[in-house]
Structures are given as structure tokens and as C-alpha cells.
Design a protein around this motif. Sequence first.
Motif, mmCIF file in Angstrom:
data_model
loop_
_atom_site.group_PDB
_atom_site.id
_atom_site.type_symbol
_atom_site.label_atom_id
_atom_site.label_comp_id
_atom_site.label_asym_id
_atom_site.label_seq_id
_atom_site.Cartn_x
_atom_site.Cartn_y
_atom_site.Cartn_z
ATOM 1 N N GLU A 119 0.845 -1.185 0.000
ATOM 2 C CA GLU A 119 0.000 0.000 0.000
ATOM 3 C C GLU A 119 0.885 1.241 0.000
ATOM 4 O OE1 GLU A 119 -3.251 0.254 -0.246
ATOM 5 O OE2 GLU A 119 -3.569 -1.917 -0.280
ATOM 6 N N ARG A 122 1.122 6.975 3.465
ATOM 7 C CA ARG A 122 0.389 8.220 3.635
ATOM 8 C C ARG A 122 1.146 9.101 4.626
ATOM 9 N NH1 ARG A 122 -3.742 8.618 -0.062
ATOM 10 N NH2 ARG A 122 -4.870 10.008 1.351
ATOM 11 N N SER A 137 -1.730 11.710 0.428
ATOM 12 C CA SER A 137 -0.887 10.957 -0.488
ATOM 13 C C SER A 137 0.451 11.671 -0.625
ATOM 14 C CB SER A 137 -1.569 10.853 -1.861
ATOM 15 O OG SER A 137 -0.680 10.360 -2.838
ATOM 16 N N ASN A 140 0.139 14.774 -5.231
ATOM 17 C CA ASN A 140 -1.165 15.417 -5.297
ATOM 18 C C ASN A 140 -1.201 16.478 -6.391
ATOM 19 O OD1 ASN A 140 -2.306 14.326 -2.517
ATOM 20 N ND2 ASN A 140 -0.234 15.064 -2.112
ATOM 21 N N LYS A 162 -10.614 12.171 -6.348
ATOM 22 C CA LYS A 162 -11.548 11.357 -5.562
ATOM 23 C C LYS A 162 -11.260 9.871 -5.733
ATOM 24 C CE LYS A 162 -16.431 9.986 -5.471
ATOM 25 N NZ LYS A 162 -17.753 10.163 -6.143
ATOM 26 N N GLU A 163 -11.158 9.434 -6.965
ATOM 27 C CA GLU A 163 -10.981 8.007 -7.227
ATOM 28 C C GLU A 163 -9.564 7.524 -6.903
ATOM 29 O OE1 GLU A 163 -13.447 6.021 -7.930
ATOM 30 O OE2 GLU A 163 -14.831 7.733 -7.972
ATOM 31 N N ASP A 165 -7.686 8.899 -4.434
ATOM 32 C CA ASP A 165 -7.440 9.157 -3.012
ATOM 33 C C ASP A 165 -6.246 10.086 -2.807
ATOM 34 O OD1 ASP A 165 -7.956 9.076 -0.334
ATOM 35 O OD2 ASP A 165 -6.994 7.130 0.036
ATOM 36 N N GLY A 183 -13.754 14.910 -4.473
ATOM 37 C CA GLY A 183 -12.324 14.846 -4.173
ATOM 38 C C GLY A 183 -11.950 15.739 -3.000
ATOM 39 N N ASP A 184 -10.879 15.372 -2.291
ATOM 40 C CA ASP A 184 -10.383 16.190 -1.185
ATOM 41 C C ASP A 184 -9.785 17.479 -1.720
ATOM 42 O OD1 ASP A 184 -11.129 14.172 0.513
ATOM 43 O OD2 ASP A 184 -9.098 13.390 0.828
ATOM 44 N N LYS A 218 -10.060 19.839 3.330
ATOM 45 C CA LYS A 218 -9.286 19.118 4.344
ATOM 46 C C LYS A 218 -8.179 19.969 4.955
ATOM 47 C CE LYS A 218 -11.725 15.498 3.381
ATOM 48 N NZ LYS A 218 -12.824 15.101 4.297
ATOM 49 N N LYS A 434 -6.284 9.971 -12.629
ATOM 50 C CA LYS A 434 -6.130 8.906 -11.627
ATOM 51 C C LYS A 434 -5.015 7.948 -12.030
ATOM 52 C CE LYS A 434 -8.382 4.691 -10.057
ATOM 53 N NZ LYS A 434 -9.517 3.769 -10.305
ATOM 54 N N ASN A 438 -1.644 7.121 -9.922
ATOM 55 C CA ASN A 438 -1.435 5.772 -9.390
ATOM 56 C C ASN A 438 -0.175 5.127 -9.947
ATOM 57 O OD1 ASN A 438 -3.800 6.188 -8.046
ATOM 58 N ND2 ASN A 438 -4.987 4.623 -9.101
#
Length: 489
Positions: A119, A122, A137, A140, A162-163, A165, A183-184, A218, A434, A438
Amino acid sequence: MAIITCTVIWPVYGFSILGAMIFGLGIYDLFQKNHTILRNFPVLGHMRYLLEMIGPEINQYFVENGTDGKPIDRNHRSYIYERAKLQNKTHPFGTELNVEEENYKWMKHSIYPSEILKEPPRVLIGGPDCKQTYSASVFNISAMSYGALSKNATMALNLGAKEGDFFQNTGEGGISEYHLKGGDLVYQLGTGYFGCRTMEGSFLPEKFEENAAKTAVKMIEIKLSQGAKPGHGGVLPAAKNSKEIAEIRGVKPHTNIHSPMGHQAFKNSEDLLLWVKELRELSQGKPIGFKLSIGDKQEFIDICEKMIETGIKPDFITVDGSEGGTGAAPIDFSDYVGMPWEKALIFVVDTLNGYDLKKDIKIITATKIIRSFDIFRALCLGADLCNSARGMMFALGCIQALRCDTNKCPTGITTNNPSLMRGLVVEDKWKRVKNYHNETVKEFLELFAASGCKKLSDLNRSFIFKQIETDIKCYEEVYPTITAGKYLQ
């Protein structure tokens, strides 16, 4: 017979009209007084302006090679496109870089690599006075305002965040409905206080409190300065300042909007920290930070000393370099104002360490962060996480047409022209944002494992090397790490 007559007459007639138009243009060129080239070379002189207009495209498609394009070269653009589209991510035949040239950089690896993390790590942001910490993350979306970007681009970025994260920084243009797709958000406050201001431009606490209370928000970031135009303030050309955008920002529509050069809410380091405290209270304890480009080192040192004196600390600091991107800036500011990214980041990290503040303050950095190696290098130099603006724009389909300030962006990203915006299909582009995020983070984890590290805190300056004349030195040798509290002794 009639058909034959038309077939013969119309081409002749058409050529006559064309000839008359060219003749008329030539006469106009001869007598106009604004352009010397056209007076001396009527009609033909227009070719010069046509070639000048499409010069960036000619250079990009026919002249530049894979490594010399500016500001982002072709290889880096391809890197993003391939990851955004989940295409082939390998490169044939070895590096195209000159590994012996000055400032060439590389990372050391271990013959005993660690396992790739299952994973992505964070980063928890929030100091002792923060009541609503945020887990971010390592990669960003950097600050880009709605208005500078189209609504389609803003929505695609938010849905991608959003998707995937990760967070999207709103830029100083305020929060629009296109930012609120799940999304944040990092809500940025610039010198214009857009979205939380009076019509005269003063900060309006009640409106800020309303925006900061949104679930999507946030963190809050105070923009002190931007790397591409430090000390200048943002610019929104009148062509982009529609009625909708003006309402969001609290300004008059269809006018050039220049953010003030400095803030009205504070005039010195102590007032800045008091405002950090006020915004933290108004936002019910959400993380508060500020973004800056380093100019006068002493000013940042003064802020750190005031943190010690008052006990008020931001939860994060975003460091921008003079190489940072922008949609519109005077070229002298872009070229000659502000400290370059590497030296700025190291100075901020060392100063915070020297005053024993780093343990409570996370460092975000944003300047040409595009590849997984860029993230690895930034974290080795002392950053905790990274933002990218131009990388995310390329993921949306940017082709570096250099039309950002004209409202004529051919990819629909930096324009509010409906006929151009329609080319950016949100349902397709958010997936690319996204994917790019990723895949880049995934490759960062592969580099991280290759280094032999097991946790982010293992990274340090000894992992990155650079060519200096005929010698090779690691960053720890070039910029020795300042021990915590050294400046307090």
C-alpha cells in the motif's frame, strides 16, 4: 450547356474575387503604419506572422528532440501520457541523457532491495494545535484556479483525486461547484482573498468560515508567493473572467484581475502567525499552512524565530521554486525572481531543523514534480510530500501549446471558450488523472524498494548524487543535514 458554362465561369469568377482580395490586402499593407514588415513586403509579410503564430508547434513537432524541449521536454511529456493512458511504460535502448554532464543526478540502489510496499504510504498532516488531522498521499494536484483552468478540467482533476485518493489544491481563485465532485481539497487563500472577500478586497472571516466548513476542504493554504511570479500576485485576463467566475471570486466580470502583491491581513511575521491561529480557529481546527517562494532568507528565519517566541506554528509549509509553472506572468518575474527549487527546499528544511520545528511541520513541495524519481529526490532532500500542476495538466491532455494566457488553449484545459472546452471529455480525462497518479506512485514504490528503504523516514540526502564538474558527490556532502535544534544552542 448551362452546367458547362457554370463549370467554366465560376472558377474564373472565384479567382477574380481572390485576386481582388489579395490586391486589396496589398494596398492596405502598403499604407498601414503599424507593421514595418507589411509595409515593405505587402501580402508576403503575413507569412512571417503566420509562422510566428505556429512557431511553438513547429518547434515541438519538427525540431526538438526527446530531451531538449522547454519547459517540459518530449520524453517527460511522453512519460505522463503513457501512464495516464496505461500504455507501454518502458524505454528502449538505454538512457538518452548525458550522464557525464554537469548537474546530472542519480540515486543509489541496494543489492539487497526491500520488498515493494503493498500500500502506498500516507503522510499525516497536523501539528499539536490541529484538531482535524489529514492523511495525505505523497503525490497530489498543485494549485490551479478555476478560471485559469476550464470547468471541465477542474471537474476532471477533482474526480481523479476522488478516485485516486489524493488531494486537489483549489488555487487562489476560490471554491467552485466544479471542485465539489467528491475529491479532497486544499483551500488556498491568495492576496486577493477570492471567495472570502469584500468587494473592496478585504478578508471576510464569515465567508471564509463558510467555505472552510465544507466537508471536501481538508486543509487551508495561505499563498504568500508563487515560484513563477513571486512578489507579483496572480493574473486572470479579462477574456477568462466570465460572470460566473467573477461571482465565485467576488470581483467585477470581464475585467483583468490582478491579485495584490502582498497581503492586507498581515504585514510582518508575528501577524502572519496570528492569522494562522485565527484561520485554524475559524476552520474548527483544520490544518493550516502557507506556500512561498524563497527570496530574502532572513524573512523566513524571522518567521521561524517568531514560531519559537509565540508558540504558533503552521501545520505545513509548501515550498515553490522559481522554475514553477503559471498560466500568466511577466517574463522577468518567471526568469529572474526567486530562489531555484533545490536550494529553496533545502534552505527551508535546514532552517526548520535548526530551530527544532520540523518535527511539527510537514513540508510540501511543488516545482516540476513529474516523475517517480522527482518524488524520490524531493523526499530525500527533506520534503514530506509533493504536488504537481503541469504533470496533471499533461495527464488531462495538455500538449504544451503555450496558449495558457490567451483563452485559446486547443485542448480545452486553460480556456473558458465553450467550443474548445467541449473537446475535454470529463468522463474520460478524470480516469487519466487517476491513472497518472497511481502509476507514478507505484513506480516511486519500486524506486523506494530498490534503495533498500522500508519506511519514508529512511530516506535522506545520502541517496541522491549529482555530477559537480569532474566529481560526484551525494547531497549530504553538498548540503550537510542540519541537526535538530542546532540554531537554538
